[in-house]
Motif scaffolding. Structure first.
Motif, mmCIF file in Angstrom:
data_model
loop_
_atom_site.group_PDB
_atom_site.id
_atom_site.type_symbol
_atom_site.label_atom_id
_atom_site.label_comp_id
_atom_site.label_asym_id
_atom_site.label_seq_id
_atom_site.Cartn_x
_atom_site.Cartn_y
_atom_site.Cartn_z
ATOM 1 N N ARG A 4 -4.599 7.242 74.578
ATOM 2 C CA ARG A 4 -5.435 8.014 73.663
ATOM 3 C C ARG A 4 -5.903 7.204 72.467
ATOM 4 O O ARG A 4 -6.689 7.690 71.675
ATOM 5 C CB ARG A 4 -4.672 9.244 73.170
ATOM 6 N N ARG A 5 -5.453 5.994 72.306
ATOM 7 C CA ARG A 5 -5.844 5.191 71.150
ATOM 8 C C ARG A 5 -7.289 4.756 71.267
ATOM 9 O O ARG A 5 -7.744 4.328 72.313
ATOM 10 C CB ARG A 5 -4.961 3.957 71.033
ATOM 11 N N ARG A 6 -8.008 4.845 70.157
ATOM 12 C CA ARG A 6 -9.393 4.394 70.118
ATOM 13 C C ARG A 6 -9.515 2.990 69.550
ATOM 14 O O ARG A 6 -10.548 2.359 69.691
ATOM 15 C CB ARG A 6 -10.237 5.356 69.283
ATOM 16 N N HIS A 7 -8.467 2.504 68.882
ATOM 17 C CA HIS A 7 -8.484 1.183 68.266
ATOM 18 C C HIS A 7 -7.297 0.367 68.764
ATOM 19 O O HIS A 7 -6.226 0.906 69.016
ATOM 20 C CB HIS A 7 -8.401 1.296 66.735
ATOM 21 N N ASP A 8 -7.519 -0.949 68.881
ATOM 22 C CA ASP A 8 -6.441 -1.835 69.285
ATOM 23 C C ASP A 8 -5.346 -1.839 68.234
ATOM 24 O O ASP A 8 -5.591 -1.624 67.057
ATOM 25 C CB ASP A 8 -6.963 -3.265 69.457
ATOM 26 N N ARG A 9 -4.129 -2.110 68.676
ATOM 27 C CA ARG A 9 -2.987 -2.241 67.766
ATOM 28 C C ARG A 9 -2.727 -3.718 67.540
ATOM 29 O O ARG A 9 -2.882 -4.536 68.443
ATOM 30 C CB ARG A 9 -1.749 -1.588 68.374
ATOM 31 N N TYR A 10 -2.323 -4.049 66.331
ATOM 32 C CA TYR A 10 -2.049 -5.423 65.944
ATOM 33 C C TYR A 10 -0.680 -5.492 65.281
ATOM 34 O O TYR A 10 -0.241 -4.532 64.656
ATOM 35 C CB TYR A 10 -3.095 -5.924 64.940
ATOM 36 N N GLY A 28 10.722 2.540 56.413
ATOM 37 C CA GLY A 28 10.934 1.579 57.486
ATOM 38 C C GLY A 28 10.056 0.359 57.308
ATOM 39 O O GLY A 28 9.460 0.150 56.256
ATOM 40 N N SER A 29 9.956 -0.432 58.361
ATOM 41 C CA SER A 29 9.088 -1.602 58.332
ATOM 42 C C SER A 29 8.012 -1.436 59.402
ATOM 43 O O SER A 29 8.232 -0.838 60.450
ATOM 44 C CB SER A 29 9.885 -2.882 58.535
ATOM 45 N N LEU A 30 6.852 -1.981 59.109
ATOM 46 C CA LEU A 30 5.699 -1.850 59.989
ATOM 47 C C LEU A 30 5.931 -2.629 61.271
ATOM 48 O O LEU A 30 6.193 -3.830 61.240
ATOM 49 C CB LEU A 30 4.477 -2.394 59.254
ATOM 50 N N ALA A 31 5.855 -1.938 62.412
ATOM 51 C CA ALA A 31 5.991 -2.591 63.713
ATOM 52 C C ALA A 31 4.627 -3.022 64.238
ATOM 53 O O ALA A 31 4.465 -4.123 64.752
ATOM 54 C CB ALA A 31 6.669 -1.660 64.711
ATOM 55 N N ASP A 32 3.637 -2.129 64.123
ATOM 56 C CA ASP A 32 2.266 -2.482 64.462
ATOM 57 C C ASP A 32 1.307 -1.608 63.683
ATOM 58 O O ASP A 32 1.703 -0.658 63.008
ATOM 59 C CB ASP A 32 2.005 -2.464 65.965
ATOM 60 N N LEU A 33 0.024 -1.936 63.798
ATOM 61 C CA LEU A 33 -0.978 -1.382 62.917
ATOM 62 C C LEU A 33 -2.312 -1.292 63.646
ATOM 63 O O LEU A 33 -2.630 -2.144 64.467
ATOM 64 C CB LEU A 33 -1.087 -2.342 61.724
ATOM 65 N N SER A 34 -3.081 -0.255 63.356
ATOM 66 C CA SER A 34 -4.457 -0.152 63.843
ATOM 67 C C SER A 34 -5.301 0.423 62.718
ATOM 68 O O SER A 34 -4.785 0.757 61.648
ATOM 69 C CB SER A 34 -4.542 0.746 65.087
ATOM 70 N N LEU A 35 -6.593 0.578 62.963
ATOM 71 C CA LEU A 35 -7.470 1.174 61.956
ATOM 72 C C LEU A 35 -7.132 2.642 61.724
ATOM 73 O O LEU A 35 -7.437 3.190 60.678
ATOM 74 C CB LEU A 35 -8.930 1.043 62.386
ATOM 75 N N GLU A 36 -6.491 3.273 62.704
ATOM 76 C CA GLU A 36 -6.176 4.703 62.614
ATOM 77 C C GLU A 36 -4.739 5.009 62.223
ATOM 78 O O GLU A 36 -4.453 6.112 61.769
ATOM 79 C CB GLU A 36 -6.424 5.384 63.958
ATOM 80 N N TRP A 87 12.041 4.839 65.955
ATOM 81 C CA TRP A 87 10.621 4.508 65.869
ATOM 82 C C TRP A 87 9.861 5.756 65.468
ATOM 83 O O TRP A 87 10.248 6.861 65.822
ATOM 84 C CB TRP A 87 10.116 4.032 67.224
ATOM 85 N N ALA A 88 8.751 5.587 64.762
ATOM 86 C CA ALA A 88 7.903 6.716 64.385
ATOM 87 C C ALA A 88 6.450 6.254 64.373
ATOM 88 O O ALA A 88 6.151 5.138 63.950
ATOM 89 C CB ALA A 88 8.304 7.262 63.014
ATOM 90 N N GLY A 89 5.561 7.127 64.849
ATOM 91 C CA GLY A 89 4.136 6.834 64.881
ATOM 92 C C GLY A 89 3.393 7.687 63.873
ATOM 93 O O GLY A 89 3.592 8.902 63.819
ATOM 94 N N TYR A 90 2.539 7.054 63.089
ATOM 95 C CA TYR A 90 1.801 7.722 62.024
ATOM 96 C C TYR A 90 0.301 7.562 62.195
ATOM 97 O O TYR A 90 -0.173 6.498 62.586
ATOM 98 C CB TYR A 90 2.171 7.130 60.655
ATOM 99 N N GLN A 91 -0.435 8.614 61.862
ATOM 100 C CA GLN A 91 -1.889 8.566 61.806
ATOM 101 C C GLN A 91 -2.292 8.520 60.336
ATOM 102 O O GLN A 91 -1.815 9.339 59.533
ATOM 103 C CB GLN A 91 -2.500 9.806 62.452
ATOM 104 N N ILE A 92 -3.148 7.570 59.975
ATOM 105 C CA ILE A 92 -3.623 7.468 58.604
ATOM 106 C C ILE A 92 -4.620 8.580 58.345
ATOM 107 O O ILE A 92 -5.603 8.735 59.077
ATOM 108 C CB ILE A 92 -4.261 6.095 58.332
ATOM 109 N N LEU A 93 -4.358 9.368 57.310
ATOM 110 C CA LEU A 93 -5.223 10.486 56.946
ATOM 111 C C LEU A 93 -6.158 10.150 55.788
ATOM 112 O O LEU A 93 -7.297 10.605 55.753
ATOM 113 C CB LEU A 93 -4.383 11.708 56.550
ATOM 114 N N ASP A 94 -5.648 9.388 54.820
ATOM 115 C CA ASP A 94 -6.428 9.105 53.624
ATOM 116 C C ASP A 94 -6.044 7.742 53.072
ATOM 117 O O ASP A 94 -4.859 7.458 52.893
ATOM 118 C CB ASP A 94 -6.164 10.193 52.568
ATOM 119 N N ILE A 95 -7.056 6.913 52.826
ATOM 120 C CA ILE A 95 -6.857 5.585 52.251
ATOM 121 C C ILE A 95 -8.155 5.192 51.564
ATOM 122 O O ILE A 95 -9.247 5.490 52.070
ATOM 123 C CB ILE A 95 -6.444 4.555 53.332
ATOM 124 N N SER A 96 -8.056 4.543 50.416
ATOM 125 C CA SER A 96 -9.258 4.116 49.703
ATOM 126 C C SER A 96 -9.945 2.984 50.468
ATOM 127 O O SER A 96 -9.309 2.298 51.289
ATOM 128 C CB SER A 96 -8.911 3.654 48.289
#
Length: 109
Positions: A4-10, A28-36, A87-96
């Motif tokens: 279901r991901r629309r953006h690659d994870r890094y 926690g510490s960041l395991a991976d990251l995407s635009l979303e 492990w926990a997965g988060y969706q970014i809702l708001d960021i400047s």
């Protein structure tokens, strides 16, 4: 598996610690990251379906910013085996825009 991901994870470089913005509690510490969103490696299980205001501490300022502030929704949480981290997965809702630009610079293959 339905992807279901629309953006690659890094992977995030450098290693980033994530804290609740107001209480200062380490999430926690960041395991991976995407635009979303992002995945956290956590010492304690995180509650799913919870919106949290986060701050990601940068080891050194980038574009004059030393921490990234954002709001994120914990979409899922998986406890580790006994004595292991979760492990926990988060969706970014708001960021400047400025913090989003810095976050994008941290994404590496």
């Amino acid at each position: 598996m339905n992807e279901r991901r629309r953006h690659d994870r890094y992977s995030a470089t450098p290693h980033l610690e994530v804290f609740e913005r107001h209480s200062g509690i380490r999430l926690g510490s960041l395991a991976d990251l995407s635009l979303e969103g992002f995945m956290l490696f956590c010492e304690q299980s995180q509650p799913a379906d919870t919106v949290v205001e986060c701050r990601l501490l940068l080891p050194q300022p980038l574009d004059g910013i030393d921490e990234i502030h954002l709001a994120a929704d914990c979409l899922w949480s998986r406890p580790g085996a006994e004595g292991q981290s979760s492990w926990a997965g988060y969706q970014i809702l708001d960021i400047s825009e400025a913090h989003s630009a810095v976050l994008q610079k941290l994404m590496v293959d």
